[in-house]
Write a protein that holds these residues in place. Sequence first.
Motif, PDB file in Angstrom:
ATOM      1  N   THR A   1      90.164 -30.574  26.658  1.00 25.26           N
ATOM      2  CA  THR A   1      91.097 -30.714  27.777  1.00 25.26           C
ATOM      3  C   THR A   1      91.958 -31.963  27.652  1.00 25.26           C
ATOM      4  O   THR A   1      93.027 -32.038  28.264  1.00 25.26           O
ATOM      5  CB  THR A   1      90.339 -30.759  29.115  1.00 25.26           C
ATOM      6  N   ASP A   2      91.516 -32.957  26.866  1.00 26.35           N
ATOM      7  CA  ASP A   2      92.328 -34.161  26.675  1.00 26.35           C
ATOM      8  C   ASP A   2      93.681 -33.811  26.073  1.00 26.35           C
ATOM      9  O   ASP A   2      94.725 -34.319  26.512  1.00 26.35           O
ATOM     10  CB  ASP A   2      91.616 -35.160  25.750  1.00 26.35           C
ATOM     11  N   ALA A   3      93.679 -32.968  25.043  1.00 28.77           N
ATOM     12  CA  ALA A   3      94.931 -32.618  24.372  1.00 28.77           C
ATOM     13  C   ALA A   3      95.872 -31.897  25.326  1.00 28.77           C
ATOM     14  O   ALA A   3      97.084 -32.145  25.329  1.00 28.77           O
ATOM     15  CB  ALA A   3      94.646 -31.759  23.144  1.00 28.77           C
TER      16      ALA A   3
ATOM     17  N   ARG B   1      90.746 -40.525   8.326  1.00 27.71           N
ATOM     18  CA  ARG B   1      91.738 -41.370   7.662  1.00 27.71           C
ATOM     19  C   ARG B   1      92.873 -40.515   7.100  1.00 27.71           C
ATOM     20  O   ARG B   1      94.055 -40.864   7.249  1.00 27.71           O
ATOM     21  CB  ARG B   1      91.070 -42.177   6.538  1.00 27.71           C
ATOM     22  N   ARG B   2      92.552 -39.384   6.500  1.00 31.25           N
ATOM     23  CA  ARG B   2      93.592 -38.522   5.947  1.00 31.25           C
ATOM     24  C   ARG B   2      94.486 -37.960   7.050  1.00 31.25           C
ATOM     25  O   ARG B   2      95.705 -37.841   6.884  1.00 31.25           O
ATOM     26  CB  ARG B   2      92.962 -37.387   5.134  1.00 31.25           C
ATOM     27  N   ALA B   3      93.875 -37.615   8.173  1.00 28.42           N
ATOM     28  CA  ALA B   3      94.669 -37.098   9.300  1.00 28.42           C
ATOM     29  C   ALA B   3      95.618 -38.164   9.826  1.00 28.42           C
ATOM     30  O   ALA B   3      96.773 -37.873  10.170  1.00 28.42           O
ATOM     31  CB  ALA B   3      93.740 -36.615  10.416  1.00 28.42           C
ATOM     32  N   VAL B   4      95.141 -39.411   9.896  1.00 26.70           N
ATOM     33  CA  VAL B   4      95.981 -40.507  10.381  1.00 26.70           C
ATOM     34  C   VAL B   4      97.114 -40.783   9.401  1.00 26.70           C
ATOM     35  O   VAL B   4      98.273 -41.000   9.800  1.00 26.70           O
ATOM     36  CB  VAL B   4      95.129 -41.772  10.609  1.00 26.70           C
TER      37      VAL B   4
ATOM     38  N   ASN C   1     108.348 -35.823  22.329  1.00 26.16           N
ATOM     39  CA  ASN C   1     108.097 -34.599  21.575  1.00 26.16           C
ATOM     40  C   ASN C   1     106.673 -34.616  21.017  1.00 26.16           C
ATOM     41  O   ASN C   1     106.237 -35.618  20.458  1.00 26.16           O
ATOM     42  CB  ASN C   1     109.081 -34.484  20.410  1.00 26.16           C
ATOM     43  N   VAL C   2     105.964 -33.510  21.165  1.00 22.33           N
ATOM     44  CA  VAL C   2     104.649 -33.356  20.546  1.00 22.33           C
ATOM     45  C   VAL C   2     104.728 -32.150  19.617  1.00 22.33           C
ATOM     46  O   VAL C   2     104.783 -31.008  20.067  1.00 22.33           O
ATOM     47  CB  VAL C   2     103.534 -33.148  21.599  1.00 22.33           C
ATOM     48  N   TYR C   3     104.756 -32.416  18.316  1.00 19.98           N
ATOM     49  CA  TYR C   3     104.900 -31.345  17.338  1.00 19.98           C
ATOM     50  C   TYR C   3     103.571 -30.937  16.703  1.00 19.98           C
ATOM     51  O   TYR C   3     103.448 -29.842  16.175  1.00 19.98           O
ATOM     52  CB  TYR C   3     105.878 -31.762  16.236  1.00 19.98           C
ATOM     53  N   TYR C   4     102.583 -31.841  16.729  1.00 13.78           N
ATOM     54  CA  TYR C   4     101.316 -31.542  16.073  1.00 13.78           C
ATOM     55  C   TYR C   4     100.148 -32.062  16.908  1.00 13.78           C
ATOM     56  O   TYR C   4     100.228 -33.142  17.513  1.00 13.78           O
ATOM     57  CB  TYR C   4     101.235 -32.193  14.685  1.00 13.78           C
ATOM     58  N   GLN C   5      99.072 -31.285  16.903  1.00 10.51           N
ATOM     59  CA  GLN C   5      97.780 -31.725  17.423  1.00 10.51           C
ATOM     60  C   GLN C   5      96.746 -31.443  16.333  1.00 10.51           C
ATOM     61  O   GLN C   5      96.785 -30.388  15.703  1.00 10.51           O
ATOM     62  CB  GLN C   5      97.385 -30.962  18.687  1.00 10.51           C
ATOM     63  N   THR C   6      95.830 -32.390  16.155  1.00  9.16           N
ATOM     64  CA  THR C   6      94.793 -32.235  15.144  1.00  9.16           C
ATOM     65  C   THR C   6      93.440 -32.517  15.757  1.00  9.16           C
ATOM     66  O   THR C   6      93.310 -33.433  16.572  1.00  9.16           O
ATOM     67  CB  THR C   6      95.021 -33.206  13.963  1.00  9.16           C
TER      68      THR C   6
ATOM     69  N   ALA D   1     105.449 -37.823  19.207  1.00  9.17           N
ATOM     70  CA  ALA D   1     104.043 -38.210  19.361  1.00  9.17           C
ATOM     71  C   ALA D   1     103.153 -37.182  18.680  1.00  9.17           C
ATOM     72  O   ALA D   1     103.494 -35.991  18.602  1.00  9.17           O
ATOM     73  CB  ALA D   1     103.676 -38.324  20.839  1.00  9.17           C
ATOM     74  N   GLU D   2     102.039 -37.656  18.173  1.00  7.03           N
ATOM     75  CA  GLU D   2     101.051 -36.765  17.569  1.00  7.03           C
ATOM     76  C   GLU D   2      99.681 -37.105  18.147  1.00  7.03           C
ATOM     77  O   GLU D   2      99.348 -38.283  18.337  1.00  7.03           O
ATOM     78  CB  GLU D   2     101.038 -36.898  16.051  1.00  7.03           C
ATOM     79  N   LEU D   3      98.900 -36.076  18.416  1.00 13.08           N
ATOM     80  CA  LEU D   3      97.580 -36.240  19.018  1.00 13.08           C
ATOM     81  C   LEU D   3      96.501 -35.936  17.984  1.00 13.08           C
ATOM     82  O   LEU D   3      96.571 -34.917  17.293  1.00 13.08           O
ATOM     83  CB  LEU D   3      97.400 -35.303  20.214  1.00 13.08           C
ATOM     84  N   ILE D   4      95.516 -36.821  17.893  1.00 10.23           N
ATOM     85  CA  ILE D   4      94.344 -36.582  17.053  1.00 10.23           C
ATOM     86  C   ILE D   4      93.107 -36.684  17.938  1.00 10.23           C
ATOM     87  O   ILE D   4      92.816 -37.752  18.485  1.00 10.23           O
ATOM     88  CB  ILE D   4      94.246 -37.573  15.886  1.00 10.23           C
ATOM     89  N   SER D   5      92.423 -35.572  18.089  1.00 11.87           N
ATOM     90  CA  SER D   5      91.202 -35.536  18.895  1.00 11.87           C
ATOM     91  C   SER D   5      90.009 -35.631  17.951  1.00 11.87           C
ATOM     92  O   SER D   5      89.904 -34.853  17.002  1.00 11.87           O
ATOM     93  CB  SER D   5      91.125 -34.239  19.702  1.00 11.87           C
TER      94      SER D   5
END
Length: 423
Positions: A22-24, A52-55, A37-42, A5-9
């Motif tokens: 705090t969401d992340a 769009r580039r982050a997605v 697994n969470v390897y990246y947060q942006t 999984a990857e998180l984009i805030s």
Amino acid sequence: MAHNAELISVGTELLLGNILNTDARFLSRELSKLGMNVYYQTVVGDNPERLRRAVETAKGRADILITTGGLGPTCDDLTKQTLAETFGKKLVFHAESAERIKDYFEKNLHNAPMPENNLQQAMLPEGCVVLQNDWGTAPGCIFEAEGCHVVMLPGPPRECEPMFSAYVAPYLRELSGETIRSRTLKLFGMGESAVESLLRDRMNALQNPTLAPYAKTGEVELRITAKAASDAEADALIAPVEREVRGIFGDLIYGADVGSLEEVVLAALKERWLTVSCAESCTGGLIAKRLTDLPGASAAFKGGAVTYWSENKRSLLGVPQALLDDKGAVSAEVAKAMAEGARSAFASDLALAATGVAGPDADERGNPVGLVYVALAAPEGTFCRELHLGQNRDRVRTSAAHHAFDLVRRYLQDIPLELEAAK
């Protein structure tokens, strides 16, 4: 199947540091419990091209993409539009969500007129699973495209967290095809590095279940996580590891799957129909606050006194002036007298006291920053613990409160009041 999984805030206010993300933190912890697994947060500002580039980057390395924020009604809330375009989805009007938004204004905002731009929140990607928002106006959604499960959640934590727990967690749990169970042991009295050194070989050898330590201020969490075909099978995998860990750390473990040390203390006080009070100096009311933050605290907590000045230790708690002159306010003798004075003043079964030097400077007697005495007054006598808690003021105060709660926890559970090293 293991999922990444990857998180984009989304939100310029996050980038500028105006609000804490705090969401992340919440989502990472919950995903870990689900075995994801969470390897990246942006973190991305309110800019559609950068989002769009982050997605595009995220969908190339994760099969679960979770965004938070950018679902509001204003012109800079562009998460849905950007993700829909990136994945080739149309936005369509969802009538049920529009009605829920209108109802929210009527019921929660005292019939305030709903701005027309709020209806933008009812525009959702075609074919998505709509996540109704019972805590605000913006609905969330889930859709699958290009081998990626895309989840969009509102940014405010009071909406994001319950929406994830109610709708997203069950959805993700089904994806794994397995049951994932966790058991969290809470430990007080040993630092993370010492805990890790005792468990390192065992943690490296384990694959299912896994064992991992998590440091918090003044304490450590040990989380055992197992995957299996059923809850019973997962619990059976966890049980021997838990027994082994308990054998190592003994009564340093104060609870399993509990919220906090004070929560354990309050439950034990209620179970025994006992009351407690407190007298605080360097902790400045923190002990009382942490107890009264818990629902139902009034059943056991009778009151507290913050006696920062020595004259108030004398006048409010009855600490003898001669003792203050001879030993000083920061001493085991005064800590005991404060606890005994609080127990008498509040007519409680037990009483806690804390006096010390929180910093930033040594006191007038030269006592160093971090020297703290915590005491427990009980019918059998008064007990005191001398502490050396370092130089950080917040840590000194927090750790002193932890030690006070640990004293009463050990008393109530009939275990030695002094901390003992793990085996």
